[in-house]
Design an enzyme around this catalytic site. Structure first.
Site: not given
Length: 104
Positions: A29, A32
């Site tokens: 991600c 993230c």
């Protein structure tokens, strides 16, 4: 205090007491990865007020499912084990600090 890596096995004890910011994330991600250094800074500056726990959703699907995590990064703020706030997506450090202060 160092950032703790939460798992399906230890999650409930890690969030049982005090104010805990939980970062639901995954290695693939992009946002993230962007929020990781922000959380490191927040931990360095506010470890007296909040504990930070990171949960990899791919490796800990039970915990992610229990909290209804649909998109990542999702940050939950828990106080004594109960969810008091939720943020989805990247946020700058100042916004996360305000979130913590609101519930500290």
């Amino acid at each position: 205090m160092a950032i703790v890596h939460g798992t399906d096995q230890n999650f409930s004890e890690e969030v049982a007491e005090g104010l805990v910011l939980v970062d639901f994330w995954a290695t693939w991600c992009g946002p993230c990865k962007m929020i990781a250094p922000v959380l490191e800074e927040l931990d360095a500056e506010m470890s007296d007020k909040v504990k930070i726990v990171k949960v990899d959703v791919d490796q800990n699907q039970e915990t992610a499912g229990n909290y209804g995590i649909m998109s990542i990064p999702t940050l939950l703020l828990l106080k004594d084990g109960e969810t008091v706030d939720k943020v989805v997506g990247f946020r700058p450090k100042e916004a996360l600090a305000e979130l913590v202060e609101k519930h500290a």
